[in-house]
Motif scaffolding. Structure first.
Motif, mmCIF file in Angstrom:
data_model
loop_
_atom_site.group_PDB
_atom_site.id
_atom_site.type_symbol
_atom_site.label_atom_id
_atom_site.label_comp_id
_atom_site.label_asym_id
_atom_site.label_seq_id
_atom_site.Cartn_x
_atom_site.Cartn_y
_atom_site.Cartn_z
ATOM 1 N N ASP A 67 0.854 -1.186 0.000
ATOM 2 C CA ASP A 67 0.000 0.000 0.000
ATOM 3 C C ASP A 67 0.891 1.237 0.000
ATOM 4 O O ASP A 67 1.455 1.605 1.026
ATOM 5 C CB ASP A 67 -0.921 -0.014 1.218
ATOM 6 C CG ASP A 67 -1.855 1.188 1.277
ATOM 7 O OD1 ASP A 67 -1.783 2.046 0.371
ATOM 8 O OD2 ASP A 67 -2.651 1.269 2.236
ATOM 9 N N SER A 70 -0.308 7.006 -1.122
ATOM 10 C CA SER A 70 0.064 8.414 -0.988
ATOM 11 C C SER A 70 1.193 8.794 -1.932
ATOM 12 O O SER A 70 1.198 9.885 -2.510
ATOM 13 C CB SER A 70 0.481 8.719 0.454
ATOM 14 O OG SER A 70 -0.590 8.512 1.342
ATOM 15 N N ILE A 99 -0.089 -1.362 4.969
ATOM 16 C CA ILE A 99 -0.822 -0.116 5.207
ATOM 17 C C ILE A 99 0.114 1.060 4.968
ATOM 18 O O ILE A 99 1.189 1.147 5.562
ATOM 19 C CB ILE A 99 -1.395 -0.082 6.639
ATOM 20 C CG1 ILE A 99 -2.448 -1.192 6.794
ATOM 21 C CG2 ILE A 99 -1.998 1.278 6.961
ATOM 22 C CD1 ILE A 99 -2.995 -1.342 8.184
ATOM 23 N N ASP A 100 -0.307 1.940 4.085
ATOM 24 C CA ASP A 100 0.439 3.167 3.833
ATOM 25 C C ASP A 100 0.604 3.908 5.163
ATOM 26 O O ASP A 100 -0.390 4.269 5.797
ATOM 27 C CB ASP A 100 -0.352 4.024 2.842
ATOM 28 C CG ASP A 100 0.390 5.268 2.396
ATOM 29 O OD1 ASP A 100 1.281 5.742 3.135
ATOM 30 O OD2 ASP A 100 0.065 5.791 1.321
ATOM 31 N N ARG A 103 -1.462 7.012 6.111
ATOM 32 C CA ARG A 103 -2.905 6.972 6.359
ATOM 33 C C ARG A 103 -3.253 7.451 7.769
ATOM 34 O O ARG A 103 -4.421 7.638 8.089
ATOM 35 C CB ARG A 103 -3.447 5.552 6.138
ATOM 36 C CG ARG A 103 -3.475 5.120 4.687
ATOM 37 C CD ARG A 103 -4.123 3.752 4.534
ATOM 38 N NE ARG A 103 -4.079 3.267 3.167
ATOM 39 C CZ ARG A 103 -5.034 3.462 2.261
ATOM 40 N NH1 ARG A 103 -6.110 4.162 2.593
ATOM 41 N NH2 ARG A 103 -4.915 2.975 1.043
ATOM 42 N N GLY A 107 -5.163 4.390 9.278
ATOM 43 C CA GLY A 107 -4.303 3.242 9.047
ATOM 44 C C GLY A 107 -4.089 2.423 10.300
ATOM 45 O O GLY A 107 -4.050 1.189 10.251
#
Length: 294
Positions: A67, A70, A99-100, A103, A107
């Motif tokens: 991910d 962004s 998970i970015d 976030r 996130g």
């Protein structure tokens, strides 16, 4: 999952396409990385195809997406889809999430939900593609808190990446973020966090070995490189000081386990160490077996 019957556990494979055909990489990055790894044929197996591929080889595989929304603007393969595929194929697929880190609180909530509701075993970070220093307290530390608390694993890409290789400016991807010394700070700040440094960490192989030797929770996976290219110090440490902390990983689908294992068989790895690398160390780290034998 019957671990005793498995021949190996591959701790590093990528879900690159969703069930709806959505790819996790932009076309130019996908093409460039295929050229970098000299991939022949289709490299976009579905999760169902990945499960069949590893089942045919009597292996288990840790699978994840990346991910980096962004930084890249590209949606990843949904973590939920990866976890659901693993739940449908529990004999061969082991789910990680990604998970970015940008976030933020959303996130962090997602990370907890992925563990509590979907049973993921760990989280994949790719600092170069996601565009962050792992030791930046303002970015990912809240995620690490959840990972440490839940006893799951943080897996960090380290070293050079084939993503962006050959594209003008490397597609803006910066290698500096993936120096394993940045992860040393994470290991110091989260002493109970289980960490995997992914790949031979060129050009920072010695740094990776130092971190894994110094920090008890840090392991190294051997993915992304054919073993015939492993530097001699990596082989030396895998045979000795890090024999319980080195893990088989392929980087499938860009590097197949068949090719990796064929080249690994030619390395001078001690007979007592070989099964540790191929299966036992990963099984213990993932909580699938009892502690390793001496």
């Amino acid at each position: 999952m019957n671990v005793d019957e498995l021949t190996a556990i591959d701790v590093h494979t990528h879900a690159e396409v969703s069930s709806r055909g959505h790819a996790s990489l932009a076309d130019d990055l996908h093409a460039a990385s295929s050229a970098y790894f000299k991939v022949e044929g289709d490299r976009k197996p579905t999760l169902e195809e990945m499960a069949a591929y590893y089942r045919e080889r009597n292996m288990a595989a840790v699978v994840f997406t990346v991910d980096a929304l962004s930084a890249t603007g590209t949606e990843p393969v949904p973590n939920e889809e990866v976890a659901e595929a693993a739940a449908a194929h529990p004999d061969t697929l082991i789910p990680f999430a990604s998970i970015d880190p940008f976030r933020g609180r959303a996130g962090v909530r997602q990370a907890r939900r992925m563990v509590e509701e979907y049973g993921v075993k760990g989280f994949k970070f790719h600092p170069s593609i996601q565009g962050f220093f792992p030791n930046d307290r303002s970015v990912a530390y809240a995620l690490y808190e959840v990972i440490e608390e839940t006893g799951t694993i943080a897996l960090f890409h380290t070293g050079q990446t084939g993503i962006g290789a050959g594209v003008p400016g490397g597609a803006g991807i910066r290698l500096k973020y993936s120096n394993p010394l940045h992860v040393d700070d994470v290991a110091a700040d989260f002493p109970h966090l289980k960490i995997i440094l992914a790949h031979p960490s060129f050009p920072w192989q010695d740094e990776a070995l130092a971190v894994a030797t110094h920090k008890p929770g840090v392991h190294i996976d051997l993915s992304g490189w054919s073993p015939k290219y492993f530097p001699p110090q990596l082989i030396q440490y895998a045979n000795t000081l890090l024999k319980d902390k080195v893990l088989f990983g392929s980087d499938y689908p860009v590097l197949t386990p068949d090719r990796w294992l064929a080249d690994f068989a030619k390395l001078e790895i001690k007979d007592a160490v070989r099964p540790k690398i191929l299966k036992e160390n990963a099984a213990r780290l993932l909580g699938l077996t009892t502690p390793a034998r001496p």
